[in-house]
Design a protein around this motif. Structure first.
Motif, mmCIF file in Angstrom:
data_model
loop_
_atom_site.group_PDB
_atom_site.id
_atom_site.type_symbol
_atom_site.label_atom_id
_atom_site.label_comp_id
_atom_site.label_asym_id
_atom_site.label_seq_id
_atom_site.Cartn_x
_atom_site.Cartn_y
_atom_site.Cartn_z
ATOM 1 N N MET A 1 -9.895 2.267 -13.672
ATOM 2 C CA MET A 1 -8.600 2.670 -13.097
ATOM 3 C C MET A 1 -8.745 2.821 -11.585
ATOM 4 N N PRO A 2 -7.888 2.166 -10.790
ATOM 5 C CA PRO A 2 -8.031 2.226 -9.325
ATOM 6 C C PRO A 2 -7.639 3.588 -8.769
ATOM 7 N N TYR A 3 -8.210 3.888 -7.607
ATOM 8 C CA TYR A 3 -7.852 5.094 -6.868
ATOM 9 C C TYR A 3 -6.827 4.731 -5.802
ATOM 10 N N GLN A 4 -6.103 5.735 -5.318
ATOM 11 C CA GLN A 4 -5.112 5.509 -4.279
ATOM 12 C C GLN A 4 -5.598 6.066 -2.939
ATOM 13 N N LEU A 5 -5.576 5.212 -1.923
ATOM 14 C CA LEU A 5 -6.060 5.578 -0.593
ATOM 15 C C LEU A 5 -5.318 6.788 -0.025
ATOM 16 N N ASN A 6 -3.989 6.807 -0.146
ATOM 17 C CA ASN A 6 -3.214 7.897 0.454
ATOM 18 C C ASN A 6 -3.578 9.242 -0.166
ATOM 19 N N GLU A 7 -3.811 9.263 -1.474
ATOM 20 C CA GLU A 7 -4.196 10.504 -2.135
ATOM 21 C C GLU A 7 -5.556 10.978 -1.620
ATOM 22 N N ILE A 8 -6.499 10.053 -1.464
ATOM 23 C CA ILE A 8 -7.829 10.404 -0.966
ATOM 24 C C ILE A 8 -7.736 11.013 0.426
ATOM 25 N N ASN A 9 -7.040 10.332 1.332
ATOM 26 C CA ASN A 9 -6.934 10.824 2.704
ATOM 27 C C ASN A 9 -6.193 12.154 2.783
ATOM 28 N N ASN A 184 -11.577 0.100 -7.881
ATOM 29 C CA ASN A 184 -11.137 -0.302 -6.554
ATOM 30 C C ASN A 184 -10.274 0.799 -5.941
ATOM 31 N N ILE A 185 -10.064 0.717 -4.637
ATOM 32 C CA ILE A 185 -9.170 1.650 -3.942
ATOM 33 C C ILE A 185 -7.994 0.853 -3.381
ATOM 34 N N LEU A 186 -6.794 1.282 -3.751
ATOM 35 C CA LEU A 186 -5.570 0.593 -3.349
ATOM 36 C C LEU A 186 -4.741 1.451 -2.397
ATOM 37 N N GLU A 187 -3.955 0.789 -1.581
ATOM 38 C CA GLU A 187 -2.890 1.449 -0.818
ATOM 39 C C GLU A 187 -1.591 0.876 -1.353
ATOM 40 N N GLY A 188 -0.955 1.624 -2.260
ATOM 41 C CA GLY A 188 0.154 1.057 -3.018
ATOM 42 C C GLY A 188 -0.389 0.014 -3.962
ATOM 43 N N GLU A 189 -0.034 -1.253 -3.744
ATOM 44 C CA GLU A 189 -0.560 -2.355 -4.543
ATOM 45 C C GLU A 189 -1.577 -3.190 -3.775
ATOM 46 N N THR A 190 -1.839 -2.802 -2.517
ATOM 47 C CA THR A 190 -2.732 -3.575 -1.662
ATOM 48 C C THR A 190 -4.172 -3.101 -1.807
ATOM 49 N N LEU A 191 -5.077 -4.025 -2.070
ATOM 50 C CA LEU A 191 -6.487 -3.693 -2.205
ATOM 51 C C LEU A 191 -7.085 -3.365 -0.842
ATOM 52 N N ARG A 192 -7.705 -2.169 -0.735
ATOM 53 C CA ARG A 192 -8.332 -1.767 0.514
ATOM 54 C C ARG A 192 -9.854 -1.723 0.435
ATOM 55 N N ARG A 277 -17.711 -13.604 5.069
ATOM 56 C CA ARG A 277 -16.358 -13.099 5.251
ATOM 57 C C ARG A 277 -16.167 -11.762 4.541
ATOM 58 N N GLU A 278 -16.738 -11.654 3.351
ATOM 59 C CA GLU A 278 -16.608 -10.417 2.583
ATOM 60 C C GLU A 278 -17.285 -9.249 3.292
ATOM 61 N N LEU A 279 -18.434 -9.494 3.903
ATOM 62 C CA LEU A 279 -19.141 -8.426 4.608
ATOM 63 C C LEU A 279 -18.331 -7.915 5.788
ATOM 64 N N HIS A 280 -17.683 -8.813 6.510
ATOM 65 C CA HIS A 280 -16.824 -8.400 7.622
ATOM 66 C C HIS A 280 -15.613 -7.622 7.115
ATOM 67 N N ASP A 281 -15.042 -8.059 6.009
ATOM 68 C CA ASP A 281 -13.896 -7.347 5.445
ATOM 69 C C ASP A 281 -14.288 -5.931 5.007
ATOM 70 N N LEU A 282 -15.474 -5.815 4.442
ATOM 71 C CA LEU A 282 -15.958 -4.502 3.992
ATOM 72 C C LEU A 282 -16.049 -3.532 5.170
ATOM 73 N N VAL A 283 -16.722 -3.933 6.219
ATOM 74 C CA VAL A 283 -16.921 -3.041 7.366
ATOM 75 C C VAL A 283 -15.588 -2.684 8.014
#
Length: 314
Positions: A1-9, A184-192, A277-283
């Motif tokens: 089950m994904p987590y929500q970024l806004n809730e975490i922050n 995964n961690i999402l912001e709404g439906e967007t994967l972060r 590309r994935e490593l840059h996206d991660l950072v």
């Protein structure tokens, strides 16, 4: 089950200490549920096999399982399968497609010795648990330790290949667990932030802090690690009777403190690397997270396996 970024922050801004404690308590609930299942199967086998990919937190999870089993009156022994590596023979060692030694391959393990060990322990017989010396890349049986399981005792064997056909496949009676950072961690439906990125962040920080491995080297090796997971680990995870998600909602905010050295390391990764590309996206994704002081992380948190300062001995 994904987590929500806004809730975490939001929770980190309001009360970081309470949020970290809440997340750690949720993980302990997962441990307790797994222990319930292990105890229910003790009549079938005293052997527990714990598998998971690199950075999944196998070692701390095994120790937490041991701690809870001991609390419930079951004497428990935790054994790393790394000690069952064969002495490395560079002439016969398995190789990657590029010709390097394939350190992810299960062929480096002594499957026959593991099979014999499980059989003898299940019969209540003595075994010698070997000791592998990584500095010399050899197994030193003279430094091994004796082990025998009496009634109401369990042995947890943890390693990336624990569910392999030649290990768990030979002992279907054993209790099998699979662990990984799966949320995964999402912001709404967007994967972060991907769950697999949590594992890479854990491994990079741990290797840099405690294993003397350059961050750039760890990141460059990630492609081969992931290749090994897909070839040798993922095909067998369906054998697990128990699955544990080791992700913690606050952990990316902890690792955000290491974003600067990670970014510098990523800049050294060559563009031809399949994960470039994935490593840059991660950072870059660390910028979405409210950082939290690593000093607030509890000493018995799973994350301490990777940032240090924990209460468990590894």
């Amino acid at each position: 089950m994904p987590y929500q970024l806004n809730e975490i922050n939001d929770k980190l801004r309001k009360d970081p200490v309470a949020f970290l404690a809440e997340c750690d308590a949720h993980y302990q609930q997962r441990i307790n549920t797994a222990v319930d299942a292990i105890l229910a199967r003790m009549k079938d086998s005293p052997i527990v096999l714990l598998s998971g990919p690199s950075g999944s937190g196998k070692t701390t999870t095994a120790l937490k399982l041991e701690q809870e089993l001991e609390r419930r009156g079951v004497n428990t022994h935790t054994i790393s399968m790394d000690n069952y590596f064969k002495t490395l023979n560079r002439k016969t060692a398995p190789r990657t497609p590029e010709g390097d030694i394939d350190y992810e391959s299960p062929r480096l393990l002594d499957m026959d010795l593991l099979d014999e060990t499980f059989t003898k322990l299940s019969r209540g017989e003595w075994v010698v648990v070997p000791k592998f010396e990584f500095a010399r890349q050899m197994r030193n049986d003279s430094r091994g330790s004796l082990l025998k399981l009496d009634q109401n005792e369990i042995a947890i064997f943890e390693g990336i290949h624990a569910l392999n056909d030649d290990i768990a496949g030979r002992h279907p009676e054993a209790t099998t667990l699979y662990i990984s950072a799966r949320s995964n961690i999402l912001e709404g439906e967007t994967l972060r932030f991907k769950g697999t990125w949590m594992r890479l962040a854990r491994r990079a920080v741990r290797d840099f802090n405690f294993r003397g491995t350059d961050l750039g080297e760890t990141l460059s090796m990630w492609y081969n690690v992931r290749r090994g997971e897909k070839a040798y680990i993922s095909p067998f995870k369906g054998r697990a009777k128990i699955v544990i998600d080791s992700s913690l909602r606050y952990e990316v905010s902890v690792f955000a403190n290491y974003a600067a050295p990670l970014r510098q390391a990523v800049d050294l990764v060559l563009p031809e690397n399949a994960r470039y590309r994935e490593l840059h996206d991660l950072v870059s994704a660390f910028a979405y997270f409210e950082p939290v002081d690593p000093a607030l992380v509890a000493s018995d948190s799973l994350i301490r396996e990777f940032i240090g300062g924990g209460s468990y001995r590894y």
